[in-house]
Design a protein around this motif. Structure first.
Motif, short mmCIF file in Angstrom:
data_model
loop_
_atom_site.label_atom_id
_atom_site.label_comp_id
_atom_site.label_asym_id
_atom_site.label_seq_id
_atom_site.Cartn_x
_atom_site.Cartn_y
_atom_site.Cartn_z
N VAL A 1 0.86 -1.18 0.00
CA VAL A 1 0.00 0.00 0.00
C VAL A 1 0.90 1.23 0.00
O VAL A 1 1.54 1.54 1.00
CB VAL A 1 -0.93 0.02 1.23
CG1 VAL A 1 -1.83 1.25 1.20
CG2 VAL A 1 -1.76 -1.26 1.29
N GLN A 2 0.94 1.93 -1.12
CA GLN A 2 1.87 3.06 -1.26
C GLN A 2 1.21 4.40 -0.96
O GLN A 2 1.90 5.37 -0.63
CB GLN A 2 2.47 3.07 -2.67
CG GLN A 2 3.28 1.83 -3.00
CD GLN A 2 4.38 1.54 -2.00
OE1 GLN A 2 4.22 0.72 -1.11
NE2 GLN A 2 5.49 2.26 -2.12
N GLU A 3 -0.09 4.49 -1.11
CA GLU A 3 -0.83 5.70 -0.74
C GLU A 3 -2.18 5.30 -0.15
O GLU A 3 -2.87 4.43 -0.69
CB GLU A 3 -1.05 6.63 -1.94
CG GLU A 3 0.20 7.33 -2.42
CD GLU A 3 -0.09 8.25 -3.59
OE1 GLU A 3 0.45 9.38 -3.61
OE2 GLU A 3 -0.84 7.83 -4.49
N ILE B 1 -0.94 7.38 4.58
CA ILE B 1 0.28 7.03 3.84
C ILE B 1 0.34 7.90 2.59
O ILE B 1 -0.56 7.89 1.77
CB ILE B 1 0.27 5.54 3.46
CG1 ILE B 1 0.23 4.68 4.72
CG2 ILE B 1 1.49 5.18 2.62
CD1 ILE B 1 0.09 3.20 4.45
N GLN B 2 1.43 8.65 2.46
CA GLN B 2 1.53 9.68 1.42
C GLN B 2 2.99 9.92 1.07
O GLN B 2 3.90 9.53 1.82
CB GLN B 2 0.91 10.98 1.94
CG GLN B 2 1.53 11.46 3.24
CD GLN B 2 0.80 12.62 3.86
OE1 GLN B 2 0.82 13.72 3.32
NE2 GLN B 2 0.16 12.38 5.01
N PRO B 3 3.27 10.57 -0.07
CA PRO B 3 4.66 10.85 -0.44
C PRO B 3 5.22 11.99 0.42
O PRO B 3 4.55 12.98 0.69
CB PRO B 3 4.56 11.27 -1.91
CG PRO B 3 3.19 10.89 -2.36
CD PRO B 3 2.33 10.91 -1.15
N PHE B 4 6.49 11.84 0.81
CA PHE B 4 7.23 12.89 1.50
C PHE B 4 8.58 13.06 0.81
O PHE B 4 9.27 12.07 0.56
CB PHE B 4 7.47 12.54 2.98
CG PHE B 4 6.24 12.53 3.83
CD1 PHE B 4 5.74 13.71 4.37
CD2 PHE B 4 5.57 11.35 4.10
CE1 PHE B 4 4.61 13.70 5.17
CE2 PHE B 4 4.44 11.33 4.90
CZ PHE B 4 3.95 12.51 5.43
N LEU C 1 3.69 6.71 6.48
CA LEU C 1 2.51 7.03 7.27
C LEU C 1 2.77 8.31 8.07
O LEU C 1 3.73 8.38 8.83
CB LEU C 1 2.20 5.87 8.22
CG LEU C 1 1.07 6.07 9.22
CD1 LEU C 1 -0.26 6.26 8.50
CD2 LEU C 1 0.99 4.88 10.18
N GLY C 2 1.89 9.31 7.88
CA GLY C 2 2.12 10.55 8.60
C GLY C 2 0.97 11.53 8.47
O GLY C 2 -0.04 11.28 7.80
#
Length: 580
Positions: A200-202, A225-228, A242-243
């Motif tokens: 699960v990437q997003e 869960i999102q890109p940083f 995860l943030g």
């Protein structure tokens, strides 16, 4: 020459014309509003096809989700509302809901060579007694990525009111090497491996809190869960984790800010994808940054940042999916550690006149509770600087690359001076077409299941794993100087070439771990060529081929002195990316 005199004024004289009615003559509450999203299809200019990635398509989020009926159209037109109606079964309030689907196929074929350590009891060939075995290997990887988003918005200028997004990635990979105990800790399992994993990437909700100006300066929050990416080139942290992220802008988008809190999830060993079947790591990150456009010069964007990494994995014992220990790393005193480190950063990206520039600087300050050499608490004091200036000449971009990451010259004192990141994925000096950035070199004889550098990483950090291991500030550091050129030969074809020279900053850590009296600092030359082909002039079809070679220097040859089979190491990358 510019025109200095204005033309004569034009006066209109239209006798007998009927004057336009005043605005109050129109009943503003009964004007029919056309469905502007589907006006072009109504006129017969374009016919929507669900599989078309190039023209207007509801499944790409170009048009709102709609159900249409004659009665509903007439009623909504009478009320002065758009004819497009959101389906009732979705239980969504209001109009202008968009559904966007994206699908990616990423195929990798990668033959390569690198030093492979081997022991007498695990050699593939009976009678072969050596420190290093055959060094060739092959990687085949296929990743399918499917993402979907439900977005409520109105125009391209206003930020969406709310967004729900889910992205899954399915990876299947096959690896074949020439020696045992490289892919599995058990020698009996052989020299090839097939593995697959669904990650699960997003998985996030993005909520638009408010607009603070009529030009859509805003505040938003995103949870899940999102890109940083903490800097312009992905040096410090570039991952999907995860943030919670609070972000927005001010002053007509001249200022942008981000506040983030991250709890790192575990990774699958062989695919690098997020593994939600395991508990999150005891590794937390707090990050804040501020961007300012056109500062200090017009055309240049500046960024200041503060990042705090708190790791509490001293009591963890983590074995990866292939049976190798990753926490604690089997180096030094073989103990897992707790550490606190603060990264202070400044970055710049943009141009100064005709010179393009991208630069990043970091200082890392904190405490490591268990130095791998002394077993005592140590201060962390390390530094990082990277810059990539470039200059455009017609269809050519000429680049230079400079990088310095400090190394630890006194491993047995109470200061750890080697710079390490949290999770690097650098877009720098040729990126993953570079041999040193793409490949992992095992630190044979100095640590078990530990590498000098990490895959898709540039630093010599001596970690067990970039995905599953801890940061290590007892490392030799990295120096890189290089040149490169990008040539946009046609709109479809781009050719690139890179030549980098690498050194260890300090070799004291290597000498202590290998128990050698002298190790030169010269790693060698990294040479690479790459070609990118986009047959449709877009990112929907991208084919990439690259070849890289490492010409070892004295330091590299010293570390792998008993491997006389090859004077150089090579890597070939064939990559096809299809995007909908």
């Amino acid at each position: 020459m510019p025109q200095r005199d204005l033309p004569d004024a034009v006066a209109q004289d239209n006798p007998g014309a009927v004057r336009a009615p005043p605005p109050e003559a129109f009943p503003t509450d009964q004007i029919p509003v056309p469905d502007r999203w589907r006006l072009i299809e109504t006129l017969g200019v374009v016919k929507e096809r669900w599989f078309d990635p190039y023209n207007q398509n509801t499944y790409k989020g170009d048009r709102p989700i709609c159900v249409r009926s004659k009665e509903e159209d007439e009623r909504r037109a009478h009320e002065g509302r758009p004819k497009c109606r959101t389906p009732e079964f979705l239980k969504l309030k209001g109009d202008h809901w968009f559904f966007a689907v994206n699908a990616i196929s990423d195929t990798v074929l990668e033959p390569r060579t690198f030093p492979i350590p081997v022991g007498v009891q695990t050699t593939q060939r009976p009678g072969s007694i050596d420190v290093f075995g055959k060094n060739d290997s092959l990687v085949l990887a296929q990743t399918f990525i499917l993402g979907a988003a439900l977005i409520k918005g109105s125009t391209a200028y206003m930020p969406p009111e709310i967004e729900y997004r889910l992205t899954l990635a399915l990876n299947a990979n096959y690896v074949d090497v020439s020696e045992r105990r490289v892919l599995f800790v058990e020698p009996s399992k052989g020299t090839d491996r097939f593995d697959s994993f669904l990650g699960v990437q997003e998985l996030f909700v993005d909520y638009h809190i408010r607009n603070v100006s009529d030009r859509y300066d805003f505040d938003s929050v995103r949870v899940g869960i999102q890109p940083f990416q903490f800097d312009f080139r992905g040096f410090l942290f570039n991952d999907q984790q995860l943030g919670v992220r609070l972000f927005g802008n001010r002053d007509n988008n001249r200022f942008q800010y981000n506040l983030a809190a991250i709890m790192r999830v575990e990774k699958d060993t062989n695919s690098g994808l997020n593994d939600l079947t395991q508990l999150p790591r005891q590794d937390w990150i707090l990050h804040a940054n501020l961007f300012r456009q056109d500062f200090p010069l017009v055309g240049l964007t500046s960024q200041i940042s503060v990042t705090y990494n708190m790791n509490r994995e001293k009591g963890d014992v983590e074995i990866d999916d292939n049976g190798f220990p990753v926490r604690p790393a089997l180096i030094g005193n073989l103990k897992a550690r707790n550490y606190d480190v603060v990264y202070l950063g400044y970055g710049a990206d943009g141009r100064i006149g005709r010179l393009n520039i991208s630069a990043q600087a970091y200082g890392a300050f904190g405490w490591d509770r268990d130095n791998i050499f002394t077993g005592k608490s140590s201060m962390i004091r390390s530094y990082f600087l990277a810059a990539e200036p470039s200059y455009d000449v017609d269809f050519l971009r000429l680049r230079g690359s400079l990088l310095f990451a400090s190394g630890d010259g006194k491993p047995y004192n109470d200061v750890e001076a080697g710079f390490d990141t949290i999770f690097e994925n650098p877009i720098f000096a040729g990126s993953d077409t570079s041999y040193w950035i793409r490949q992992t070199i095992p630190f044979a004889g100095g640590g078990r299941a530990v590498s000098i550098n990490g895959r898709n990483g540039i630093l010599n950090s001596l970690r067990s794993s970039k995905e599953e291991g801890q940061s290590n500030f007892n490392n030799p550091g990295t120096i890189l100087a290089g040149v490169g050129v990008d040539a946009d030969v046609t709109p479809e074809w781009r050719l690139s070439a890179n030549a980098n020279h690498l050194w260890f900053h300090k070799t004291a850590v290597l000498k202590a771990l290998r128990m050698e009296g002298s190790i030169p600092s010269d790693i060698g030359y990294d040479l690479s060529l790459a070609a990118i082909y986009r047959p449709k002039f877009t990112q929907n079809l991208v084919f990439r081929a690259s070849a890289a070679m490492l010409q070892p220097g004295r330091g590299f040859r010293d570390l792998f002195a008993k491997n006389d089979r090859d004077k150089r190491y090579v890597s070939v990358l064939l990559n096809a990316i299809l995007t909908y």
